[in-house]
Design a protein around this motif. Structure first.
Motif, PDB file in Angstrom:
ATOM      1  N   LEU A   1     -15.515 128.831  82.183  1.00  0.00           N
ATOM      2  CA  LEU A   1     -14.358 128.839  81.053  1.00  0.00           C
ATOM      3  C   LEU A   1     -14.498 129.204  79.796  1.00  0.00           C
ATOM      4  CD1 LEU A   1     -13.303 126.209  79.069  1.00  0.00           C
ATOM      5  CD2 LEU A   1     -15.766 125.828  78.216  1.00  0.00           C
ATOM      6  N   LEU A   2     -15.151 129.936  79.316  1.00  0.00           N
ATOM      7  CA  LEU A   2     -14.634 131.576  78.598  1.00  0.00           C
ATOM      8  C   LEU A   2     -13.130 132.403  79.177  1.00  0.00           C
ATOM      9  CD1 LEU A   2     -16.090 133.235  76.445  1.00  0.00           C
ATOM     10  CD2 LEU A   2     -17.284 134.838  78.021  1.00  0.00           C
ATOM     11  N   GLU A   3     -13.584 132.996  80.243  1.00  0.00           N
ATOM     12  CA  GLU A   3     -12.737 133.733  81.514  1.00  0.00           C
ATOM     13  C   GLU A   3     -11.442 132.549  80.952  1.00  0.00           C
ATOM     14  OE1 GLU A   3     -13.031 136.870  82.647  1.00  0.00           O
ATOM     15  OE2 GLU A   3     -14.931 136.552  83.522  1.00  0.00           O
ATOM     16  N   VAL A   4     -11.119 131.124  81.224  1.00  0.00           N
ATOM     17  CA  VAL A   4     -10.292 130.827  80.890  1.00  0.00           C
ATOM     18  C   VAL A   4      -9.562 130.626  79.603  1.00  0.00           C
ATOM     19  CG1 VAL A   4      -8.744 128.274  81.713  1.00  0.00           C
ATOM     20  CG2 VAL A   4     -10.401 129.149  83.074  1.00  0.00           C
ATOM     21  N   GLU A   5      -9.981 130.437  78.535  1.00  0.00           N
ATOM     22  CA  GLU A   5      -9.875 130.144  77.632  1.00  0.00           C
ATOM     23  C   GLU A   5      -9.260 131.183  76.861  1.00  0.00           C
ATOM     24  OE1 GLU A   5      -8.672 127.356  75.799  1.00  0.00           O
ATOM     25  OE2 GLU A   5      -9.649 126.153  77.887  1.00  0.00           O
ATOM     26  N   GLY A   6     -10.035 132.615  76.939  1.00  0.00           N
ATOM     27  CA  GLY A   6      -9.437 134.151  76.449  1.00  0.00           C
ATOM     28  C   GLY A   6      -8.433 134.345  76.789  1.00  0.00           C
ATOM     29  N   ALA A   7      -8.126 134.205  78.421  1.00  0.00           N
ATOM     30  CA  ALA A   7      -6.441 134.481  78.709  1.00  0.00           C
ATOM     31  C   ALA A   7      -6.048 133.593  78.039  1.00  0.00           C
ATOM     32  CB  ALA A   7      -7.083 134.438  80.330  1.00  0.00           C
ATOM     33  N   ARG A   8      -5.848 132.160  78.060  1.00  0.00           N
ATOM     34  CA  ARG A   8      -4.822 131.923  77.541  1.00  0.00           C
ATOM     35  C   ARG A   8      -5.007 131.709  75.947  1.00  0.00           C
ATOM     36  NH1 ARG A   8      -6.974 126.879  79.080  1.00  0.00           N
ATOM     37  NH2 ARG A   8      -5.756 126.449  80.280  1.00  0.00           N
ATOM     38  N   ALA A   9      -6.229 132.062  75.555  1.00  0.00           N
ATOM     39  CA  ALA A   9      -5.602 132.438  73.891  1.00  0.00           C
ATOM     40  C   ALA A   9      -4.620 133.311  73.675  1.00  0.00           C
ATOM     41  CB  ALA A   9      -6.752 132.299  72.880  1.00  0.00           C
ATOM     42  N   LEU A  10      -4.309 134.486  74.755  1.00  0.00           N
ATOM     43  CA  LEU A  10      -4.011 135.659  74.889  1.00  0.00           C
ATOM     44  C   LEU A  10      -2.850 135.507  75.292  1.00  0.00           C
ATOM     45  CD1 LEU A  10      -6.807 138.430  75.606  1.00  0.00           C
ATOM     46  CD2 LEU A  10      -5.571 138.119  73.464  1.00  0.00           C
ATOM     47  N   VAL A  11      -2.906 134.986  76.543  1.00  0.00           N
ATOM     48  CA  VAL A  11      -1.014 134.558  76.499  1.00  0.00           C
ATOM     49  C   VAL A  11      -0.231 134.194  75.573  1.00  0.00           C
ATOM     50  CG1 VAL A  11      -0.019 133.069  78.419  1.00  0.00           C
ATOM     51  CG2 VAL A  11      -1.464 135.176  79.440  1.00  0.00           C
TER      52      VAL A  11
END
Length: 298
Positions: free
Chosen positions: A207-217
Motif C-alpha cells: 500500500l505504501l508503494e502504490v500510494e507513493g507512486a500514485r501521488a507522484l504520478v
C-alpha cells in the motif's frame, strides 16, 4: 495540494475500468499473449477507436490520460494504445495506428511493428512497410521487433514517462488487491494467512508503494498541464518511484501467494513482466534518479 480526482475524472476512470475488465479478463490476456500472433484483435482496437482513446492526447489533459493509463495497467491490457500514444507524443498527429521505436545499441526495438501504419524512429515518421525481426520480449503481452535503421534516438518526452509510470501504478494496485484477497481467504492452521504479521506487513508495504507512486504520478501529470517548469523534475521522480514500486509490489505479491504464485499457471508472472518492462522503458529508476539529481543540483 489535493490530488483527488474530480467527478469527470472519476467517470473516466469508472468507464475505462468497466470496459477493460469486460474485454480483458485475465484468461483473455493469457490467450492473446500465447495464441494471438499480433497480441490483440482488431475488434478490441476498434472499440478503443470508437471510444476516441487513440486521439485523447488532443482532447484531454495529462491527468485524465494518466487515469486511463493506470486502468490499462490494472487490466494488464494487451493493446497497442500506449505505443500509439508514444508515437503521437514523439512525432505529432498520426493517420491510423502508430508505434515508436527506442534505440538499443545500433538498432531499434519497436513494439507492435507488424500492426502499425506509421513507425516513428528518432522523431521521423516512416509510413508503409518497415521490416523488422521479431524478438523474444520480456513482456509476452507486447510483441517486440528489432529494426535496423539509421538515425539517433530522440530524448524521451516526459508525457510518455508519466503514462508508463501510471500504468505501473495500475499493475501494482491490482496485484495488491489480489494479495489482500488471497491473504484473507487462504488459511493455514485454521486461520487466514493475513493474520500472520509477516504477511500483513508485506501487504501494508504494498500500500505504501502504490500510494507513493500514485501521488507522484498525478503530481507529474498535473505539472505537465499547469507547471511546465516543475514538470521535468516531477516526471523523473514519478518514473523513478514507479519503476521500482511496480516490480517490488508484484514480487511481494508472489511471496504472499506462496508456492502457487511462482507457477506458470498463475497470472502474477504476466504482471511482473509488464512491470519490469515498463520500469526499463525510457530510462529506468537509476537513470531517472540521476536526472532528478541533475535537475536539483545543477
Amino acid at each position: 495540494m489535493n490530488f483527488d480526482l474530480d467527478d469527470d475524472q472519476r467517470d473516466i476512470q469508472r468507464s475505462a475500468r468497466e470496459m477493460l475488465a469486460a474485454r480483458f479478463k485475465l484468461e483473455e490476456v493469457r490467450r492473446l499473449a500465447l495464441e494471438e500472433e499480433r497480441g490483440f484483435t482488431e475488434a478490441q482496437w476498434q472499440e478503443m477507436v470508437d471510444l476516441g482513446w487513440p486521439d485523447l492526447l488532443d482532447d484531454l489533459g495529462m491527468v485524465e490520460l494518466a487515469v486511463i493509463a493506470e486502468e490499462l495497467g490494472y487490466a494488464l491490457a494487451p493493446t497497442p494504445l500506449q505505443s500509439h500514444w508514444a508515437a503521437v507524443i514523439a512525432a505529432g498527429p498520426i493517420e491510423g495506428r502508430g508505434t515508436v521505436g527506442y534505440r538499443d545499441g545500433d538498432s531499434w526495438l519497436v513494439p507492435y511493428l507488424d500492426s502499425a501504419d506509421v513507425v516513428v524512429l528518432g522523431g521521423a515518421k516512416l509510413e508503409g512497410l518497415v521490416e523488422g525481426e521479431r524478438v523474444e520480449a520480456l513482456d509476452p503481452t507486447r510483441p517486440l521487433f528489432r529494426v535496423q535503421a539509421d538515425g539517433g534516438g530522440a530524448e524521451a518526452d516526459d508525457r510518455a514517462l508519466v503514462l508508463l509510470a501510471a500504468e505501473n501504478v495500475g499493475i501494482a494496485q491490482h496485484v495488491m488487491e489480489m494479495s489482500v484477497a488471497y491473504a484473507s481467504e487462504r488459511k493455514q492452521f485454521g486461520r487466514p494467512i493475513g493474520t500472520n504479521q509477516a504477511v500483513s506487513h508485506q501487504c501494508a508495504q504494498m500500500l505504501l508503494e502504490v500510494e507513493g507512486a500514485r501521488a507522484l504520478v498525478y503530481n507529474a501529470a498535473w505539472a505537465l498541464d499547469h507547471d511546465p517548469k516543475q514538470a521535468p523534475l516531477a516526471s523523473a521522480m514519478a518514473k523513478a518511484w514507479a519503476s521500482d514500486a511496480g516490480p517490488r509490489v508484484v514480487s511481494a505479491a508472489i511471496q504472499v501467494h506462496g508456492g502457487i504464485g511462482f507457477t506458470w499457471e498463475h497470472d502474477l508472472h504476466f504482471f511482473l513482466k509488464r512491470a519490469e518492462a515498463n520500469a526499463l522503458a525510457l530510462g529506468g529508476a537509476r537513470e531517472q534518479r540521476a536526472r532528478v539529481a541533475a535537475l536539483v543540483f545543477d
